[in-house]
Scaffold this motif. Structure first.
Motif, PDB file in Angstrom:
ATOM      1  N   ILE A  12      50.656  84.918   3.262  1.00  0.00           N
ATOM      2  CA  ILE A  12      50.268  85.703   2.106  1.00  0.00           C
ATOM      3  C   ILE A  12      50.146  87.104   2.220  1.00  0.00           C
ATOM      4  O   ILE A  12      50.560  87.333   0.887  1.00  0.00           O
ATOM      5  CB  ILE A  12      48.193  85.132   1.737  1.00  0.00           C
ATOM      6  CG1 ILE A  12      47.639  85.188   0.332  1.00  0.00           C
ATOM      7  CG2 ILE A  12      47.589  85.981   2.642  1.00  0.00           C
ATOM      8  CD1 ILE A  12      49.007  84.576  -0.923  1.00  0.00           C
ATOM      9  N   GLY A  13      50.028  87.804   3.232  1.00  0.00           N
ATOM     10  CA  GLY A  13      50.065  89.429   3.187  1.00  0.00           C
ATOM     11  C   GLY A  13      51.557  88.909   3.119  1.00  0.00           C
ATOM     12  O   GLY A  13      52.160  89.905   2.054  1.00  0.00           O
ATOM     13  N   PRO A  14      52.918  89.003   3.504  1.00  0.00           N
ATOM     14  CA  PRO A  14      54.530  89.210   2.822  1.00  0.00           C
ATOM     15  C   PRO A  14      54.412  89.156   1.578  1.00  0.00           C
ATOM     16  O   PRO A  14      55.042  88.548   0.620  1.00  0.00           O
ATOM     17  CB  PRO A  14      54.886  87.896   3.974  1.00  0.00           C
ATOM     18  CG  PRO A  14      53.936  88.238   5.244  1.00  0.00           C
ATOM     19  CD  PRO A  14      52.858  88.068   4.941  1.00  0.00           C
ATOM     20  N   MET A  15      53.861  87.364   1.444  1.00  0.00           N
ATOM     21  CA  MET A  15      54.049  87.063   0.089  1.00  0.00           C
ATOM     22  C   MET A  15      53.207  87.892  -0.988  1.00  0.00           C
ATOM     23  O   MET A  15      54.036  88.147  -2.056  1.00  0.00           O
ATOM     24  CB  MET A  15      53.406  85.667  -0.452  1.00  0.00           C
ATOM     25  CG  MET A  15      53.333  84.907  -1.752  1.00  0.00           C
ATOM     26  SD  MET A  15      52.126  84.855  -3.047  1.00  0.00           S
ATOM     27  CE  MET A  15      52.859  84.660  -4.090  1.00  0.00           C
ATOM     28  N   VAL A  16      52.378  88.390  -0.605  1.00  0.00           N
ATOM     29  CA  VAL A  16      51.614  89.424  -1.831  1.00  0.00           C
ATOM     30  C   VAL A  16      52.187  90.534  -1.910  1.00  0.00           C
ATOM     31  O   VAL A  16      52.847  90.988  -3.060  1.00  0.00           O
ATOM     32  CB  VAL A  16      49.989  89.579  -1.373  1.00  0.00           C
ATOM     33  CG1 VAL A  16      50.005  90.864  -2.461  1.00  0.00           C
ATOM     34  CG2 VAL A  16      49.533  88.884  -1.687  1.00  0.00           C
ATOM     35  N   ALA A  21      47.431  93.829   2.633  1.00  0.00           N
ATOM     36  CA  ALA A  21      48.580  93.103   1.774  1.00  0.00           C
ATOM     37  C   ALA A  21      48.689  94.126   0.740  1.00  0.00           C
ATOM     38  O   ALA A  21      49.579  94.450  -0.392  1.00  0.00           O
ATOM     39  CB  ALA A  21      49.213  92.104   1.504  1.00  0.00           C
ATOM     40  N   ALA A  22      47.180  94.443  -0.125  1.00  0.00           N
ATOM     41  CA  ALA A  22      46.782  94.958  -1.743  1.00  0.00           C
ATOM     42  C   ALA A  22      47.391  96.124  -0.764  1.00  0.00           C
ATOM     43  O   ALA A  22      47.944  96.822  -2.313  1.00  0.00           O
ATOM     44  CB  ALA A  22      46.185  94.043  -1.649  1.00  0.00           C
ATOM     45  N   ALA A  23      46.864  96.346   0.143  1.00  0.00           N
ATOM     46  CA  ALA A  23      46.866  98.205   0.334  1.00  0.00           C
ATOM     47  C   ALA A  23      46.869  99.124  -1.412  1.00  0.00           C
ATOM     48  O   ALA A  23      46.820 100.317  -1.162  1.00  0.00           O
ATOM     49  CB  ALA A  23      48.415  98.111   0.507  1.00  0.00           C
TER      50      ALA A  23
END
Length: 488
Positions: free
Chosen positions: A100-104, A136-138
């Motif tokens: 999900i991290g790379p996807m976001v 991921a949103a950072a």
């Protein structure tokens, strides 16, 4: 049947002079010969029907191609980076911390549109995925983390409804309304021009579907690879024909968008009141049902129906959702069983039928999966029996009777049809993935058949379980990498 009895009688009579030690064995081989003929009649009949069906679809596609109505347009000018109105992207998850991290991150970079808002649904008992989303949103304010108050996994539809409720709360609090809802999965990789193309497609439709492009996997040339064959042929041929015939467009669950007003109309028509939730919580394929229902509204009500958008970017790439599919046999069977149960069994119960010719044709194609699996299983039984009888004949234990002419003609027709299907699959897969992959696609056909047979059995027993009150559950496929992490 009469012909088969004559064959059995003839075989038994011929055995008397062969000097075979065991008359019971002679009768056994004669019985196997009879069974082989009967199974050949059954499988041959349905193979011929299937061949006619596929040839009709091929003919429709070729006519559309020759008349210029099925060409894949190419965008030589960039699409507008501005959206007509805000759009919400729903990403339901369960234990997707790895991808999900790379996807976001990839989605936020590929779709920098300020009017996009990404809603990621997680469960309260899945803190790892929630943590990955936050990282991921950072700090990007376009990302919303939605925590389902129930322990997971429930169903994908239930997770999507939780996201829908969160979106509606945002609309009420901020006094605005989203134009549409897009669905993607945690393992997906979006195309940079996908969002703008969807935004433009929604000008004339209530539901739009982009193609799905399975990612080839070197570690799983056969199991994961067979998805490339099936999706390529379906999304380059069948979906194009469905779109031009104005038949219902099934949502693939990814790369699809639903007009917000159409969702409200659907809820009102189903529940008799506004304010409900559009996704069926106990459905195995809630996305398929949603796409087909909105398409039916186009025919029976004020809706604008669905569209399949097959378009290439200026660089020649297909504007599609790229996704890695299961690379293990057990995972592929589980996924296909869920599709079969949701589309063939549940879809029959929930959606019923339509008397519109094109719609009836396509729904019959959608629901033929279990029957196809049975016919394929019978065909493999015929191969096994033929091998046994060939060995018996070679050993001098049994002389096979000639096949009836009707079966011979069935075998000729189905052989020609199989060669044609293999050529079509080779051509389409080669066009999208290269000649080597096209050759491999033909070699993968038997494996795809075996997966379909096993999945149909699983789907049937799961469906029977639901009839006796067994609750539906989201059988997620585990993913261990995201396409954006793979260097081209």
């Amino acid at each position: 049947m009469t012909q088969s009895r004559r064959l059995m009688g003839r075989s038994s009579w011929e055995f008397q002079g062969m000097g075979f030690a065991d008359g019971g064995a002679s009768a056994l081989f004669a019985a196997l010969d009879l069974i082989r003929v009967e199974l050949l009649l059954f499988a041959g009949f349905w193979f011929v029907i299937g061949a006619i069906d596929e040839l009709a679809l091929d003919a429709a596609w070729l006519v559309l191609r020759l008349t210029g109505k099925a060409q894949t347009p190419r965008l030589f000018e960039p699409l507008s980076p501005q959206l007509a109105a805000p759009i919400a992207l729903f990403v339901p998850t369960w234990r997707e911390a790895r991808v999900i991290g790379p996807m976001v991150r990839h989605t936020l970079a590929a779709w920098p549109h300020a009017q996009l808002r990404v809603y990621v649904g997680v469960y309260r008992n899945d803190p790892e995925t929630a943590r990955a989303v936050r990282l991921a949103a950072a700090g990007d304010t376009r990302v919303r983390l939605v925590v389902n108050g129930r322990n997971g996994p429930t169903t994908k539809g239930d997770c999507l409804n939780a996201i829908f409720r969160a979106m509606r709360r945002d609309e009420e609090a901020e006094r605005f309304r989203f134009r549409a809802v897009i669905l993607q999965d945690a393992e997906d990789m979006v195309h940079p021009q996908g969002l703008s193309l969807i935004d433009r497609g929604l000008d004339t439709a209530d539901f739009v579907q982009l193609p799905v492009r399975p990612e080839p996997q070197a570690r799983s040339t056969w199991i994961a690879g067979h998805y490339t064959d099936e999706f390529t042929e379906a999304h380059a041929r069948e979906m194009v024909v469905r779109d031009r015939l104005q038949a219902g467009i099934p949502a693939a669950g990814v790369g699809c968008a639903f007009d917000r007003n159409a969702l409200d109309r659907l809820v009102l028509a189903r529940d008799g009141q506004a304010g409900g939730e559009p996704f069926t919580p106990d459905a195995m394929t809630e996305d398929y049902e949603l796409g087909m229902t909105i398409g039916r509204a186009n025919r029976n009500g004020p809706g604008r129906g669905g569209r399949f958008l097959r378009v290439r970017a200026a660089d020649g790439s297909l504007i599609a959702t790229r996704s890695p599919f299961p690379h293990r046999l057990d995972a592929a069977v589980r996924q296909k069983a869920r599709w079969l149960q949701g589309i063939a069994f549940d879809g029959w119960d929930r959606l019923g039928w339509s008397m519109h010719p094109a719609e009836l044709w396509m729904r019959m194609r959608d629901r033929r999966g279990p029957l196809v699996a049975v016919v394929l299983a019978v065909a493999y039984m015929v191969l096994l029996l033929s091998l046994v009888l060939a060995v018996a004949q070679w050993a001098g234990w049994h002389q096979q009777a000639p096949l009836p002419p009707v079966i011979v003609w069935m075998l000729v027709i189905t052989t020609i049809a199989f060669v044609w299907r293999a050529l079509v699959r080779f051509a389409m897969v080669s066009h999208e993935y290269g000649v080597l992959e096209g050759v491999t696609a033909v070699l993968r056909i038997p494996l795809a058949n075996i997966i379909a047979i096993i999945a149909a059995r699983r789907a049937l027993f799961r469906y029977i379980g639901t009839l006796f009150g067994k609750p539906a559950q989201w059988e997620k496929t585990e993913h261990d990498y995201h396409p954006s992490e793979v260097k081209p």
